[in-house]
Design an enzyme around this catalytic site. Structure first.
Site, PDB file in Angstrom:
ATOM      1  N   PRO A  38       0.835  -1.212   0.000  1.00 50.80           N
ATOM      2  CA  PRO A  38       0.000   0.000   0.000  1.00 50.80           C
ATOM      3  C   PRO A  38       0.856   1.243   0.000  1.00 50.80           C
ATOM      4  O   PRO A  38       1.806   1.356   0.775  1.00 50.80           O
ATOM      5  CB  PRO A  38      -0.804  -0.137   1.308  1.00 50.80           C
ATOM      6  CG  PRO A  38       0.023  -1.023   2.175  1.00 50.80           C
ATOM      7  CD  PRO A  38       0.715  -1.983   1.247  1.00 50.80           C
ATOM      8  N   GLN A  76      -7.282  -1.059   1.942  1.00 54.78           N
ATOM      9  CA  GLN A  76      -6.664  -0.670   3.211  1.00 54.78           C
ATOM     10  C   GLN A  76      -7.361   0.558   3.786  1.00 54.78           C
ATOM     11  O   GLN A  76      -7.582   1.547   3.085  1.00 54.78           O
ATOM     12  CB  GLN A  76      -5.177  -0.373   3.058  1.00 54.78           C
ATOM     13  CG  GLN A  76      -4.527  -0.206   4.436  1.00 54.78           C
ATOM     14  CD  GLN A  76      -3.062   0.151   4.365  1.00 54.78           C
ATOM     15  OE1 GLN A  76      -2.714   1.274   4.008  1.00 54.78           O
ATOM     16  NE2 GLN A  76      -2.189  -0.777   4.731  1.00 54.78           N
ATOM     17  N   CYS A  92       1.279   3.576   9.313  1.00 56.73           N
ATOM     18  CA  CYS A  92       1.639   4.827   8.647  1.00 56.73           C
ATOM     19  C   CYS A  92       2.124   5.845   9.684  1.00 56.73           C
ATOM     20  O   CYS A  92       1.402   6.160  10.632  1.00 56.73           O
ATOM     21  CB  CYS A  92       0.448   5.391   7.880  1.00 56.73           C
ATOM     22  SG  CYS A  92       0.799   6.974   7.062  1.00 56.73           S
ATOM     23  N   HIS A 145       5.964  -4.059   8.580  1.00 56.80           N
ATOM     24  CA  HIS A 145       6.961  -3.199   7.946  1.00 56.80           C
ATOM     25  C   HIS A 145       8.171  -3.201   8.865  1.00 56.80           C
ATOM     26  O   HIS A 145       8.081  -2.746  10.007  1.00 56.80           O
ATOM     27  CB  HIS A 145       6.400  -1.790   7.774  1.00 56.80           C
ATOM     28  CG  HIS A 145       7.298  -0.883   7.000  1.00 56.80           C
ATOM     29  ND1 HIS A 145       6.816   0.112   6.183  1.00 56.80           N
ATOM     30  CD2 HIS A 145       8.658  -0.814   6.905  1.00 56.80           C
ATOM     31  CE1 HIS A 145       7.831   0.758   5.622  1.00 56.80           C
ATOM     32  NE2 HIS A 145       8.955   0.216   6.050  1.00 56.80           N
ATOM     33  N   ASN A 166       7.491  -6.442   4.748  1.00 56.79           N
ATOM     34  CA  ASN A 166       7.642  -5.273   3.894  1.00 56.79           C
ATOM     35  C   ASN A 166       8.879  -4.506   4.330  1.00 56.79           C
ATOM     36  O   ASN A 166       9.099  -4.309   5.522  1.00 56.79           O
ATOM     37  CB  ASN A 166       6.383  -4.406   4.001  1.00 56.79           C
ATOM     38  CG  ASN A 166       6.477  -3.110   3.238  1.00 56.79           C
ATOM     39  OD1 ASN A 166       5.957  -2.103   3.665  1.00 56.79           O
ATOM     40  ND2 ASN A 166       7.150  -3.108   2.106  1.00 56.79           N
TER      41      ASN A 166
END
Length: 379
Positions: free
Chosen positions: A26, A107, A136, A207, A241
């Site tokens: 994403p 997402q 994020c 991530h 990720n």
């Protein structure tokens, strides 16, 4: 332990198993429909859409664009309450059902279980899964308690996932997943992941950076076996990720460890080598494509330069016209100035003289006293 003996959570009837997949990660702004379709064409197994805030989806209208065949969710702009006949609705999200629908994961950015369910209901029938963004680090997400801010409020994050599992999975038959970042202390990462895999999710993306880290900083792989091991025990697919540059590197990462269900999310640019190989197989000349791209970029630059030059010319003409007008007005006033100068009156003195005359008429001076007599003078 063999791959066949690995526990797996049940995959809903319309859901997808994330194991063994290379996916388009994403990306805000970059993960829109054209990029997703291109990534699928060049080898991605699944694609993630960009983080879409729950509030932006709530209140949208779903419609099918007959010209493109896409499903679109749109709403009128919220920055103005006045709409004219030319006001167009803003498209919040777009899906191509035939080309990506069964391989697209939506997402969501959210910090509230009820809003998350409300927004998910709008799109769940047209996608293959719902993913909650808890990674994020950007202020537009964290300032609202979303994204990486959820890592600091695990109770809220778990409540969001449990609400989606309870309401969306049985109603639409798709899976729920979550994306996180690493916490600085591995013990904190372990405690968080153990809670998340018990919420009923089918996949967890990690991530391999902490929230303060930027993409230029090397990803941290030391905690990956810990996260993948917990997911493996719970039967939840684990996606990784961060700093995976190619499918070959993904294969090495995947099979270098015993965690065979670890898969990888690639950025769009990391699919470029396969895109070039596909172009070659189709008989497309990369040099010709690059030349066409360069020509288009040069034409765009020329148009931009021409526009800037036109603006500069217009500004210069306006300034010159202003100077001409000022000079003309000055020339018209010169005879009057010379006449006043010859009479000994400047504009300022003439005004002062006129003012003094008017003042003397309104307020006459008192008469002078008579001269003193000689006798008085000799005393």
């Amino acid at each position: 332990m063999t791959a066949e003996a690995v526990a797996k959570v049940p995959i809903p009837p319309r859901g997808v198993d994330y194991r063994g997949k290379v996916v388009l990660a994403p990306m805000v702004r970059s993960g829109e429909l054209p990029s997703r379709l291109l990534a699928l064409q060049y080898g991605a197994d699944l694609v993630w859409g960009p983080e879409t805030i729950d509030k932006s989806m709530i209140g949208t209208t779903r419609r099918v664009n007959e010209r493109t065949g896409c499903i679109e969710w749109s709403r009128m702009p919220s920055n103005s309450g006045v709409y004219g006949p030319t006001t167009k609705a803003s498209i919040i999200y777009r899906v191509h059902p035939q080309l990506e629908g069964r391989r697209l994961v939506y997402q969501m950015g959210t910090c509230d279980p009820d809003r998350a369910v409300q927004a998910a209901r709008l799109v769940a029938a047209d996608v293959a899964g719902i993913d909650v963004n808890a990674g994020c680090p950007k202020p537009f997400s964290t300032d609202g308690g979303m994204g990486a801010a959820l890592l600091k409020t695990p109770d809220r994050l778990c409540a969001i996932l449990e609400a989606l599992v309870a309401h969306i999975v049985p109603a639409f038959g798709i899976g729920i997943s979550v994306k996180i970042r690493l916490l600085r202390d591995p013990a904190d990462t372990e405690a968080l992941v153990r809670r998340l895999v018990r919420t009923g999710i089918v996949g967890l993306t990690v991530h391999c950076r902490t929230a303060p880290m930027r993409p230029r900083e090397r990803a941290i792989r030391a905690q990956l076996p810990l996260v993948a091991g917990i997911c493996r025990e719970a039967g939840v697919a684990c996606l990784m990720n961060g700093d995976v540059a190619s499918r070959d590197e993904w294969e090495q990462e995947r099979f270098a460890s015993v965690y065979v269900d670890v898969c990888t999310a690639l950025g769009f640019t990391e699919l470029l080598p396969q895109a070039q190989a596909t172009d070659k197989a189709m008989g497309l000349d990369p040099d010709a494509l690059q030349a066409a791209h360069d020509a288009k970029a040069a034409a765009k630059a020329d148009r931009k330069a021409a526009l800037a030059e036109a603006k500069r010319s217009t500004s210069a003409a306006v300034l010159a016209a202003g100077d001409d007008m000022a000079e003309a007005r000055s020339a018209e006033q010169q005879p009057h100035k010379r006449a006043r100068t010859e009479r000994g009156l400047t504009p300022h003195s003439a005004t002062a003289t006129a003012a003094a005359a008017a003042s003397s008429e309104m307020h006459p001076l008192p008469p002078l006293p008579p001269p003193a007599s000689a006798e008085v003078a000799t005393i």
